[in-house]
Scaffold this motif. Structure first.
Motif, PDB file in Angstrom:
ATOM      1  N   UNK A 155       0.853  -1.206   0.000  1.00 13.05           N
ATOM      2  CA  UNK A 155       0.000   0.000   0.000  1.00 13.05           C
ATOM      3  C   UNK A 155       0.885   1.251   0.000  1.00 13.05           C
ATOM      4  N   UNK A 160       3.263   5.811  -3.406  1.00 13.68           N
ATOM      5  CA  UNK A 160       4.389   6.695  -3.711  1.00 13.68           C
ATOM      6  C   UNK A 160       5.583   6.586  -2.791  1.00 13.68           C
ATOM      7  N   UNK A 209       4.771 -13.248 -17.334  1.00 15.82           N
ATOM      8  CA  UNK A 209       5.224 -13.685 -16.004  1.00 15.82           C
ATOM      9  C   UNK A 209       5.813 -15.086 -16.131  1.00 15.82           C
ATOM     10  N   UNK A 222      -3.468  -6.676 -14.849  1.00 16.31           N
ATOM     11  CA  UNK A 222      -2.076  -6.444 -15.281  1.00 16.31           C
ATOM     12  C   UNK A 222      -1.978  -5.095 -15.990  1.00 16.31           C
ATOM     13  N   UNK A 248      -2.002  -2.438 -13.419  1.00  9.59           N
ATOM     14  CA  UNK A 248      -0.711  -2.325 -12.702  1.00  9.59           C
ATOM     15  C   UNK A 248       0.334  -1.591 -13.553  1.00  9.59           C
ATOM     16  N   UNK A 304       3.007   0.380 -11.170  1.00 10.29           N
ATOM     17  CA  UNK A 304       3.296  -0.586 -10.113  1.00 10.29           C
ATOM     18  C   UNK A 304       4.156  -1.730 -10.631  1.00 10.29           C
ATOM     19  N   UNK A 305       4.216  -1.855 -11.948  1.00 10.94           N
ATOM     20  CA  UNK A 305       4.965  -2.949 -12.568  1.00 10.94           C
ATOM     21  C   UNK A 305       5.498  -2.432 -13.911  1.00 10.94           C
ATOM     22  N   UNK A 345       8.120   5.894  -8.136  1.00  7.29           N
ATOM     23  CA  UNK A 345       7.489   6.139  -6.824  1.00  7.29           C
ATOM     24  C   UNK A 345       6.974   7.571  -6.764  1.00  7.29           C
ATOM     25  N   UNK A 359       3.901   7.985  -8.885  1.00  9.11           N
ATOM     26  CA  UNK A 359       2.692   7.442  -8.243  1.00  9.11           C
ATOM     27  C   UNK A 359       2.188   8.406  -7.172  1.00  9.11           C
ATOM     28  N   UNK A 411      -5.082   5.426  -6.321  1.00 10.54           N
ATOM     29  CA  UNK A 411      -5.510   4.024  -6.419  1.00 10.54           C
ATOM     30  C   UNK A 411      -6.675   3.742  -5.471  1.00 10.54           C
ATOM     31  N   UNK A 447      -8.477   0.117  -4.340  1.00 12.18           N
ATOM     32  CA  UNK A 447      -8.379  -1.341  -4.521  1.00 12.18           C
ATOM     33  C   UNK A 447      -9.648  -2.031  -4.017  1.00 12.18           C
ATOM     34  N   UNK A 449      -9.789  -4.546  -1.980  1.00 13.08           N
ATOM     35  CA  UNK A 449      -9.718  -4.872  -0.542  1.00 13.08           C
ATOM     36  C   UNK A 449      -9.479  -3.634   0.311  1.00 13.08           C
ATOM     37  N   UNK A 481      -7.451  -1.773   1.263  1.00 16.57           N
ATOM     38  CA  UNK A 481      -6.023  -1.553   1.525  1.00 16.57           C
ATOM     39  C   UNK A 481      -5.735  -0.298   2.347  1.00 16.57           C
TER      40      UNK A 481
END
Lengths: 388, 223
Positions: free
Chosen positions: A298, A303, B12, B47, B50, B55-56, B79, B82, B88, B90, B92, B94
């Motif tokens: 998270x 960031x 992957x 995917x 992400x 994130x990927x 980073x 983002x 984001x 999600x 769940x 998070x």
């Protein structure tokens, strides 16, 4: 971030407490052991500072008790230029006093010192015991061969004896004629008697052997002391029984060598304690990182960089180290103060020791956090979030 | 253009075998658009999210978001991207369990330090999503819908250029899910951020929305 790190510590109280205790025990152990060692050293230095002159013993003897020298050496020493007086001493262990064994502990041992009061009058400042009288009188020439002793305040209190009382040393009773107090742990374990009486106590048939001599130089400067030492040792260099002439500084040095072994022991024990403390933090932080993998996902999704996550974990482990260091120093200092009530000497806990111990605690936190921080930092955000 | 993907591939390695999650997806999304990415489970839509969310990294191809070529950025730059440009939400939720609602909203900025006024802005946003009375509540003290509202507020605190939502109603009942969607839509209209929603649920698609369907790692519908 620091507040977040603190929250992470506080919201996992049991685990944080266990890590903190691990560090605290290590730090408290180090503080306690080093305090005892420092106290022992300062007690010995304090004792030796009370003896200003030189002590002449048989070469390579570790203590006057194990030394044997002819009484005739005294006259030869007194002829050496720069020597004011040379008085003989006979040291023996008193294996039991009042029927109790005295050799059970390093600090409870009691020794007998036989001295010649007539010769002692030649000493400009007298002898350490004669300078420290509290009650009664010194040993005098009239005490030759008489079972009379001067005892320390500590011995007086321990055996509930005072001037005029009788004290049993070995198999015989001795009359207490005086009580002294030097304030030194080591010196105050001595029963002082006339040399003639001490010879009888030691079972010596010949009256021409003693254990050591107290040598008083004319001048007390270090240079003059060193010159007299060399001259005394040279005087007997060709004899079968050679001598060592030691000043207070040299006794301190000899004792320092002995304590050097104790220091090595302390370093080993402290290092083990510190390593155990670091492993405690490492374990706590690793478990914490494993449990919090989704949380790092998270943070990264929002960031946080690798460096940010690393700093968070290191901040948490440093908090644990600082808290453990504080607790350890507190417990260590308190423990030393409590233990001091039951110890024959005063342990020393100097401020730099406490500061260093606290610093070690904080350092443990940082070291213990490095590996878990790296583990957390290298997590991929996608994998970390999916781990939930 | 908020997003431009060109021949995007992602492979992957699972159990020693290569698995192609995306097999050459090319896509352009306009600024301020509201896009649904739909498709069956395992089709590659998460995917794609992400990769769009930095994130990927793709195995090959390029992806540009808000004018930045993500494949050319370092990890630290990703980073920062983002933190500054993306929000984001999600499935769940998070949220971080030991932080209250306000602190959860502020999480993106804890690492670098909070700018003046940010805490007030977080509270204002929580008020906007209907949680003015729940500011000091922790996730366990909030319902699923309330937790998702906190996540939305967190995503919007930075005024993102692109809001990415991965199955945002997947763990909510239908009534709460509808409320959350209504909230996302109103915030989209208010703030003008582009929105990409990855979902199975096509009930919330409205006329004018962009719909992208992915199957077996390929784009099969782009309307």
């Amino acid at each position: 971030m620091l507040r977040f790190a603190l929250l992470n510590i506080l919201t996992r109280p049991l685990r944080s407490f266990l890590a903190l205790v691990g560090v605290a025990v290590a730090i408290a152990g180090v503080v306690g052991l080093v305090s005892v060692s420092s106290g022992l050293k300062s007690t010995m230095v304090d004792t030796l500072d009370k003896v200003e002159g030189l002590v002449m013993i048989e070469a390579n003897s570790v203590d006057p008790i194990f030394s044997t020298l002819p009484l005739s050496y005294a006259a030869r020493v007194e002829r050496i230029p720069g020597v004011a007086a040379c008085v003989p001493e006979l040291w023996r262990v008193a294996p039991n006093v009042e029927g109790q064994k005295t050799l059970m502990g390093l600090f409870s041992a009691i020794v007998v010192l036989g001295l010649d009061p007539e010769r002692h009058t030649r000493l400009s400042a007298g002898h350490v015991y004669s300078r420290s009288m509290r009650r009664g009188r010194n040993i005098e020439p009239r005490d030759a061969g008489q079972r009379r002793v001067v005892i320390s305040e500590r011995i007086a209190q321990k055996y509930r004896k005072d001037v005029g009382a009788s004290i049993r040393v070995g198999e015989l009773d001795y009359e207490v004629v005086g009580v002294y107090q030097t304030g030194s742990l080591f010196l105050d374990g001595t029963l002082v008697m006339h040399l003639e009486t001490a010879w009888s106590f030691a079972g010596n048939n010949s009256r021409d052997v003693v254990t050591s001599f107290y040598v008083e130089p004319v001048a007390q400067s270090p240079e003059e002391m060193a010159r007299v030492e060399k001259a005394v040792e040279a005087e007997f260099a060709q004899e079968t029984r050679k001598v060592d002439c030691l000043s207070t500084a040299e006794w301190q040095s000899e004792f320092g060598k002995l304590l050097g072994h104790l220091d090595v022991f302390l370093i080993v024990v402290s290092s083990i304690a510190v390593i155990v403390g670091a492993i405690g933090i490492l374990n706590t932080m690793l478990m914490s990182v494993t449990e919090r993998v989704p949380e790092f996902g998270i943070l990264k999704a929002n960031g946080w960089s690798r460096g940010d996550v690393t700093r968070l974990i290191l901040a948490e482990s440093t908090y644990l180290g600082i808290a453990g260091g504080l607790l350890g120093c507190g417990v260590g200092v308190l423990g030393v103060q409590i233990a001091a009530r039951f110890m024959p000497f005063q342990p020393a806990t100097p401020l730099p020791l406490v500061a260093t111990a606290f610093g070690v605690g904080a350092l443990l936190g940082i070291v213990g956090g490095v590996y878990p921080a790296r583990q957390a930092a290298k997590l991929s955000p996608v994998d970390a979030i999916r781990a939930d | 253009m908020i997003l431009r993907a060109t021949d995007l591939k992602k492979t992957y390695t699972i159990g020693g075998r290569p698995v192609e999650a995306l097999r050459g997806v090319s896509l352009e999304l306009a600024d301020r658009s509201f896009t649904f990415v739909v498709g069956p489970s395992g089709s590659g839509k998460s995917t794609l999210m992400h990769l769009a969310g930095a994130l990927d990294r793709p195995t090959s191809g390029t992806i540009e978001v808000a004018g930045k070529d993500l494949t050319a950025l370092t990890d630290d730059q990703l980073s920062e991207f983002r933190r500054e440009k993306l929000g984001f939400v999600f499935q769940a939720f998070n949220l971080i369990g030991n932080l209250d609602a306000v602190e959860n909203v502020l999480v993106p900025f804890y690492a670098k330090g909070l700018a003046p006024g940010m805490r007030a802005k977080a509270k204002e946003l929580l008020g906007r999503v209907g949680l003015a009375e729940r500011l000091d509540h922790r996730p366990k003290q909030l319902s699923g819908g309330e937790q998702q509202r906190v996540a939305i507020a967190r995503a919007l605190l930075k005024d993102p250029a692109l809001l990415l939502a991965d199955e945002p109603t997947g763990e909510l009942d239908s009534k709460t899910g509808a409320e959350i969607f209504a909230l996302v839509r109103s915030l989209h209209r208010e703030r003008g951020a582009s929105v990409v929603v990855v979902t199975h649920d096509t009930r919330f698609i409205e006329p004018g929305d962009r719909v992208v369907r992915i199957e077996d790692g390929k784009l099969v519908e782009n309307s």
